[in-house]
Design a protein around this motif. Structure first.
Motif, mmCIF file in Angstrom:
data_model
loop_
_atom_site.group_PDB
_atom_site.id
_atom_site.type_symbol
_atom_site.label_atom_id
_atom_site.label_comp_id
_atom_site.label_asym_id
_atom_site.label_seq_id
_atom_site.Cartn_x
_atom_site.Cartn_y
_atom_site.Cartn_z
ATOM 1 N N TYR A 205 -16.557 89.931 18.151
ATOM 2 C CA TYR A 205 -17.541 91.009 18.315
ATOM 3 C C TYR A 205 -16.838 92.372 18.390
ATOM 4 O O TYR A 205 -17.335 93.361 17.833
ATOM 5 N N ARG A 264 -27.771 99.106 17.569
ATOM 6 C CA ARG A 264 -28.637 98.047 17.027
ATOM 7 C C ARG A 264 -27.941 97.339 15.862
ATOM 8 O O ARG A 264 -28.063 96.124 15.698
ATOM 9 N N TYR A 267 -25.361 94.867 17.297
ATOM 10 C CA TYR A 267 -25.990 93.647 17.808
ATOM 11 C C TYR A 267 -26.434 92.737 16.659
ATOM 12 O O TYR A 267 -26.252 91.514 16.712
ATOM 13 N N HIS A 270 -23.493 90.985 15.170
ATOM 14 C CA HIS A 270 -23.052 89.853 15.999
ATOM 15 C C HIS A 270 -23.897 88.615 15.679
ATOM 16 O O HIS A 270 -23.370 87.509 15.530
#
Length: 316
Positions: A205, A264, A267, A270
Protein backbone atom coordinates in the motif's frame (compact mmCIF):
# COMPACT_ATOMS: atom_id res chain seq x y z
CA UNK A 1 -3.74 -37.83 -33.27
CA UNK A 2 -0.76 -36.03 -34.80
CA UNK A 3 2.71 -35.65 -33.36
CA UNK A 4 2.14 -32.16 -31.94
CA UNK A 5 2.11 -33.45 -28.35
CA UNK A 6 5.61 -34.85 -28.89
CA UNK A 7 7.11 -31.49 -29.81
CA UNK A 8 8.91 -29.59 -27.06
CA UNK A 9 7.26 -26.24 -26.45
CA UNK A 10 9.39 -23.09 -26.37
CA UNK A 11 10.04 -21.45 -22.99
CA UNK A 12 8.18 -18.33 -21.87
CA UNK A 13 8.99 -16.44 -18.68
CA UNK A 14 6.01 -14.61 -17.16
CA UNK A 15 6.33 -11.86 -14.55
CA UNK A 16 3.10 -10.84 -12.85
CA UNK A 17 1.78 -9.35 -9.64
CA UNK A 18 -0.28 -6.50 -8.28
CA UNK A 19 0.12 -2.86 -9.23
CA UNK A 20 3.32 -1.15 -7.98
CA UNK A 21 5.00 -4.46 -7.11
CA UNK A 22 8.04 -3.89 -9.35
CA UNK A 23 7.24 -6.03 -12.41
CA UNK A 24 8.74 -3.72 -15.04
CA UNK A 25 12.09 -3.33 -13.29
CA UNK A 26 12.38 -7.07 -12.70
CA UNK A 27 11.45 -7.79 -16.31
CA UNK A 28 14.19 -5.49 -17.60
CA UNK A 29 16.78 -6.98 -15.25
CA UNK A 30 15.93 -10.56 -16.30
CA UNK A 31 15.81 -9.67 -19.99
CA UNK A 32 19.31 -8.22 -19.72
CA UNK A 33 20.61 -11.34 -17.96
CA UNK A 34 18.95 -13.89 -20.25
CA UNK A 35 19.19 -12.25 -23.69
CA UNK A 36 15.50 -11.42 -23.61
CA UNK A 37 12.84 -9.13 -24.99
CA UNK A 38 9.67 -8.05 -23.19
CA UNK A 39 6.06 -8.37 -24.32
CA UNK A 40 3.83 -6.11 -22.26
CA UNK A 41 0.70 -7.72 -20.80
CA UNK A 42 -1.00 -4.49 -19.71
CA UNK A 43 -4.47 -3.61 -20.97
CA UNK A 44 -3.77 0.13 -20.85
CA UNK A 45 -0.19 0.43 -22.03
CA UNK A 46 -1.31 -0.52 -25.53
CA UNK A 47 -2.73 3.02 -25.86
CA UNK A 48 -0.61 5.88 -27.19
CA UNK A 49 -0.36 8.95 -25.01
CA UNK A 50 -1.37 7.19 -21.80
CA UNK A 51 2.10 7.11 -20.29
CA UNK A 52 2.12 8.51 -16.77
CA UNK A 53 -1.15 7.00 -15.56
CA UNK A 54 -0.21 3.53 -16.82
CA UNK A 55 3.37 3.57 -15.45
CA UNK A 56 4.62 2.85 -18.96
CA UNK A 57 8.35 2.18 -19.17
CA UNK A 58 10.35 5.24 -20.18
CA UNK A 59 12.24 5.67 -23.47
CA UNK A 60 15.46 5.19 -21.47
CA UNK A 61 14.21 1.86 -20.12
CA UNK A 62 13.09 0.79 -23.59
CA UNK A 63 16.59 1.51 -24.89
CA UNK A 64 17.93 -1.10 -22.45
CA UNK A 65 15.64 -3.92 -23.62
CA UNK A 66 13.27 -4.20 -26.63
CA UNK A 67 9.61 -3.91 -25.57
CA UNK A 68 6.58 -5.06 -27.58
CA UNK A 69 2.86 -4.16 -27.49
CA UNK A 70 3.33 -0.65 -26.14
CA UNK A 71 1.63 2.25 -27.95
CA UNK A 72 -0.30 -0.02 -30.32
CA UNK A 73 -3.53 1.97 -30.81
CA UNK A 74 -5.01 5.42 -30.22
CA UNK A 75 -7.07 5.92 -27.03
CA UNK A 76 -10.33 6.33 -28.94
CA UNK A 77 -9.90 2.88 -30.48
CA UNK A 78 -11.07 -0.30 -28.73
CA UNK A 79 -8.41 -2.97 -28.25
CA UNK A 80 -9.84 -6.38 -27.39
CA UNK A 81 -8.43 -9.31 -25.45
CA UNK A 82 -8.61 -11.33 -28.68
CA UNK A 83 -6.44 -8.73 -30.46
CA UNK A 84 -3.95 -8.84 -27.62
CA UNK A 85 -3.74 -12.62 -27.69
CA UNK A 86 -3.09 -12.65 -31.45
CA UNK A 87 -0.45 -9.90 -31.34
CA UNK A 88 1.25 -11.18 -28.19
CA UNK A 89 1.67 -14.67 -29.63
CA UNK A 90 3.03 -13.17 -32.85
CA UNK A 91 5.52 -11.06 -30.87
CA UNK A 92 6.62 -13.99 -28.70
CA UNK A 93 7.15 -16.19 -31.75
CA UNK A 94 9.15 -13.45 -33.51
CA UNK A 95 11.42 -13.12 -30.44
CA UNK A 96 11.93 -16.89 -30.37
CA UNK A 97 12.69 -16.89 -34.09
CA UNK A 98 15.53 -14.44 -33.41
CA UNK A 99 17.00 -16.82 -30.84
CA UNK A 100 16.13 -14.61 -27.88
CA UNK A 101 14.15 -15.26 -24.68
CA UNK A 102 10.61 -13.81 -24.51
CA UNK A 103 9.29 -12.44 -21.23
CA UNK A 104 5.60 -11.64 -20.77
CA UNK A 105 5.37 -8.88 -18.16
CA UNK A 106 2.25 -7.27 -16.74
CA UNK A 107 -0.59 -7.18 -14.26
CA UNK A 108 -3.68 -7.73 -16.44
CA UNK A 109 -4.80 -11.26 -15.49
CA UNK A 110 -7.03 -11.84 -18.54
CA UNK A 111 -4.26 -10.79 -20.91
CA UNK A 112 -1.75 -13.10 -19.26
CA UNK A 113 -4.16 -16.02 -19.10
CA UNK A 114 -5.09 -15.86 -22.78
CA UNK A 115 -1.43 -16.45 -23.69
CA UNK A 116 -0.35 -18.82 -20.90
CA UNK A 117 -3.45 -21.05 -21.13
CA UNK A 118 -4.00 -20.42 -24.86
CA UNK A 119 -7.69 -19.61 -24.49
CA UNK A 120 -10.13 -20.03 -27.36
CA UNK A 121 -11.82 -16.65 -26.97
CA UNK A 122 -15.54 -16.50 -27.86
CA UNK A 123 -16.10 -14.73 -31.15
CA UNK A 124 -19.45 -13.05 -30.63
CA UNK A 125 -19.89 -10.08 -32.95
CA UNK A 126 -20.84 -6.77 -31.30
CA UNK A 127 -24.61 -6.27 -31.02
CA UNK A 128 -25.26 -2.51 -31.45
CA UNK A 129 -28.91 -2.57 -30.35
CA UNK A 130 -28.25 -4.72 -27.30
CA UNK A 131 -25.21 -2.61 -26.37
CA UNK A 132 -27.28 0.57 -26.58
CA UNK A 133 -29.85 -0.94 -24.21
CA UNK A 134 -27.14 -2.03 -21.76
CA UNK A 135 -25.33 1.31 -21.92
CA UNK A 136 -28.54 3.09 -20.93
CA UNK A 137 -28.70 1.19 -17.62
CA UNK A 138 -26.81 2.00 -14.40
CA UNK A 139 -23.56 0.11 -13.91
CA UNK A 140 -24.86 -1.30 -10.60
CA UNK A 141 -27.77 -2.97 -12.43
CA UNK A 142 -25.44 -4.44 -15.04
CA UNK A 143 -23.16 -5.88 -12.36
CA UNK A 144 -26.13 -7.41 -10.55
CA UNK A 145 -27.26 -9.11 -13.75
CA UNK A 146 -23.72 -10.32 -14.51
CA UNK A 147 -23.46 -11.77 -11.00
CA UNK A 148 -26.63 -13.76 -11.67
CA UNK A 149 -25.65 -14.95 -15.15
CA UNK A 150 -21.91 -15.42 -14.67
CA UNK A 151 -20.61 -15.17 -11.08
CA UNK A 152 -17.06 -16.12 -12.13
CA UNK A 153 -16.71 -13.22 -14.58
CA UNK A 154 -18.39 -10.84 -12.13
CA UNK A 155 -15.79 -11.73 -9.51
CA UNK A 156 -12.76 -11.17 -11.74
CA UNK A 157 -13.80 -8.32 -14.03
CA UNK A 158 -12.89 -4.64 -13.54
CA UNK A 159 -16.19 -3.75 -11.90
CA UNK A 160 -15.76 -0.04 -12.58
CA UNK A 161 -15.18 -0.49 -16.31
CA UNK A 162 -18.60 -0.37 -18.04
CA UNK A 163 -17.16 -1.51 -21.39
CA UNK A 164 -15.85 -4.78 -19.93
CA UNK A 165 -19.04 -5.44 -17.96
CA UNK A 166 -21.21 -4.78 -21.01
CA UNK A 167 -19.09 -7.07 -23.21
CA UNK A 168 -19.34 -9.94 -20.71
CA UNK A 169 -23.12 -9.47 -20.48
CA UNK A 170 -23.41 -9.21 -24.26
CA UNK A 171 -21.72 -12.60 -24.75
CA UNK A 172 -23.88 -14.17 -22.00
CA UNK A 173 -27.14 -12.84 -23.42
CA UNK A 174 -26.38 -13.64 -27.07
CA UNK A 175 -25.11 -17.19 -26.49
CA UNK A 176 -27.13 -18.13 -23.41
CA UNK A 177 -23.94 -19.33 -21.70
CA UNK A 178 -21.68 -17.68 -19.10
CA UNK A 179 -18.81 -15.77 -20.71
CA UNK A 180 -16.34 -17.50 -18.36
CA UNK A 181 -17.40 -20.97 -19.57
CA UNK A 182 -16.90 -20.15 -23.24
CA UNK A 183 -13.18 -19.62 -23.06
CA UNK A 184 -12.07 -23.11 -24.00
CA UNK A 185 -8.42 -23.98 -23.53
CA UNK A 186 -6.29 -25.30 -26.37
CA UNK A 187 -2.97 -27.02 -25.75
CA UNK A 188 -0.66 -24.33 -24.31
CA UNK A 189 1.80 -23.03 -26.89
CA UNK A 190 4.61 -22.42 -24.41
CA UNK A 191 6.23 -23.98 -21.38
CA UNK A 192 5.78 -21.21 -18.86
CA UNK A 193 7.57 -20.16 -15.70
CA UNK A 194 5.26 -17.86 -13.76
CA UNK A 195 6.98 -15.50 -11.33
CA UNK A 196 4.93 -13.28 -9.02
CA UNK A 197 6.17 -10.48 -6.78
CA UNK A 198 4.63 -10.31 -3.33
CA UNK A 199 4.99 -7.72 -0.58
CA UNK A 200 3.60 -7.46 2.95
CA UNK A 201 0.24 -5.76 2.51
CA UNK A 202 1.12 -2.51 4.29
CA UNK A 203 4.36 -2.11 2.33
CA UNK A 204 2.51 -2.71 -0.94
CA UNK A 205 0.00 0.00 0.00
CA UNK A 206 2.87 2.38 0.75
CA UNK A 207 4.40 1.63 -2.65
CA UNK A 208 1.04 2.27 -4.33
CA UNK A 209 0.59 5.58 -2.49
CA UNK A 210 4.12 6.73 -3.31
CA UNK A 211 3.66 5.91 -6.98
CA UNK A 212 0.39 7.85 -7.14
CA UNK A 213 2.15 10.87 -5.62
CA UNK A 214 4.97 10.47 -8.16
CA UNK A 215 2.53 10.27 -11.07
CA UNK A 216 0.83 13.46 -9.99
CA UNK A 217 4.22 15.19 -9.73
CA UNK A 218 5.11 13.89 -13.20
CA UNK A 219 2.02 15.55 -14.71
CA UNK A 220 -0.84 13.04 -14.57
CA UNK A 221 -3.48 15.80 -14.48
CA UNK A 222 -1.93 17.48 -17.53
CA UNK A 223 -1.90 14.12 -19.34
CA UNK A 224 -5.64 13.72 -18.72
CA UNK A 225 -6.34 17.31 -19.79
CA UNK A 226 -4.34 16.77 -22.99
CA UNK A 227 -6.50 13.77 -23.90
CA UNK A 228 -9.68 15.78 -23.25
CA UNK A 229 -8.39 18.58 -25.47
CA UNK A 230 -7.81 16.02 -28.25
CA UNK A 231 -11.51 15.14 -28.06
CA UNK A 232 -11.46 12.09 -25.81
CA UNK A 233 -14.60 11.96 -23.66
CA UNK A 234 -14.72 11.65 -19.89
CA UNK A 235 -16.66 8.41 -20.38
CA UNK A 236 -13.84 6.99 -22.47
CA UNK A 237 -11.27 8.06 -19.88
CA UNK A 238 -13.25 6.13 -17.25
CA UNK A 239 -12.37 2.92 -19.12
CA UNK A 240 -8.62 3.45 -18.72
CA UNK A 241 -8.35 2.58 -15.06
CA UNK A 242 -8.40 4.26 -11.70
CA UNK A 243 -5.90 7.07 -12.26
CA UNK A 244 -7.67 8.40 -15.33
CA UNK A 245 -11.11 7.77 -13.85
CA UNK A 246 -10.45 9.70 -10.63
CA UNK A 247 -8.63 12.63 -12.26
CA UNK A 248 -11.44 12.86 -14.81
CA UNK A 249 -14.04 12.91 -12.04
CA UNK A 250 -12.08 15.61 -10.19
CA UNK A 251 -11.92 17.76 -13.33
CA UNK A 252 -15.71 17.38 -13.55
CA UNK A 253 -16.04 18.73 -10.01
CA UNK A 254 -17.01 15.47 -8.28
CA UNK A 255 -14.54 15.95 -5.40
CA UNK A 256 -14.32 18.83 -2.96
CA UNK A 257 -10.55 19.10 -3.43
CA UNK A 258 -7.57 17.54 -5.13
CA UNK A 259 -6.53 16.11 -1.75
CA UNK A 260 -9.85 14.25 -1.47
CA UNK A 261 -9.47 12.89 -5.00
CA UNK A 262 -5.94 11.65 -4.25
CA UNK A 263 -6.96 9.93 -1.02
CA UNK A 264 -9.96 8.25 -2.66
CA UNK A 265 -7.72 7.14 -5.54
CA UNK A 266 -5.25 5.59 -3.12
CA UNK A 267 -7.97 3.65 -1.31
CA UNK A 268 -9.44 2.43 -4.62
CA UNK A 269 -5.95 1.35 -5.77
CA UNK A 270 -5.48 -0.65 -2.57
CA UNK A 271 -8.76 -2.45 -3.30
CA UNK A 272 -7.70 -3.06 -6.91
CA UNK A 273 -4.42 -4.61 -5.73
CA UNK A 274 -6.35 -6.91 -3.37
CA UNK A 275 -8.52 -8.09 -6.27
CA UNK A 276 -5.46 -8.65 -8.47
CA UNK A 277 -3.88 -10.77 -5.74
CA UNK A 278 -7.09 -12.75 -5.21
CA UNK A 279 -7.14 -13.57 -8.91
CA UNK A 280 -3.46 -14.56 -9.08
CA UNK A 281 -3.63 -16.64 -5.87
CA UNK A 282 -5.93 -19.09 -7.64
CA UNK A 283 -3.02 -20.20 -9.83
CA UNK A 284 -0.92 -22.59 -7.77
CA UNK A 285 1.79 -22.75 -10.43
CA UNK A 286 3.00 -19.21 -9.67
CA UNK A 287 6.35 -19.02 -7.89
CA UNK A 288 6.09 -16.06 -5.52
CA UNK A 289 9.21 -13.94 -4.99
CA UNK A 290 9.87 -12.02 -1.79
CA UNK A 291 9.55 -8.33 -2.74
CA UNK A 292 11.56 -6.97 0.21
CA UNK A 293 14.34 -9.46 -0.53
CA UNK A 294 16.61 -9.57 -3.59
CA UNK A 295 13.95 -10.22 -6.21
CA UNK A 296 16.39 -10.18 -9.09
CA UNK A 297 18.61 -12.89 -7.61
CA UNK A 298 15.61 -15.01 -6.55
CA UNK A 299 14.13 -14.75 -10.02
CA UNK A 300 17.43 -15.34 -11.81
CA UNK A 301 17.99 -18.56 -9.87
CA UNK A 302 14.47 -19.76 -10.74
CA UNK A 303 14.84 -18.83 -14.42
CA UNK A 304 18.22 -20.54 -14.73
CA UNK A 305 16.86 -23.74 -13.18
CA UNK A 306 13.80 -23.58 -15.46
CA UNK A 307 15.87 -23.12 -18.63
CA UNK A 308 18.28 -25.88 -17.58
CA UNK A 309 15.45 -28.39 -17.17
CA UNK A 310 13.98 -28.99 -20.64
CA UNK A 311 10.42 -30.20 -21.03
CA UNK A 312 10.04 -33.95 -20.93
CA UNK A 313 8.47 -35.23 -24.12
CA UNK A 314 6.10 -38.16 -24.06
CA UNK A 315 6.99 -40.86 -26.58
CA UNK A 316 3.79 -42.82 -26.12
Amino acid sequence: MGNETNIARPDLIVILGPTASGKSALGIALAQRFNGEIVSADSRQVYRGLDIGTAKVTPEERSLVPHHLLDVVEPEEVYSVAQFQHEAIAAINAILHCGRQPLLVGGSPHYIQTVVDHFDIPTVAPQPELRAQLEARPLEDLLLQLEQLDPQSAASIDRQNPRRVIRALEVCLVTGKPFSQQRGISRPLYRCLLLGIQWPREILYQRIDSRIDERLQQGLVAEVQAQLEKGLTHERLDAFGLEYRFVSRWLRGEFASEAEMVQRLKYASHDFARRQLSWFRRDKSILWLDGPGDCIEQASTAVQAFLNQPEEISTS
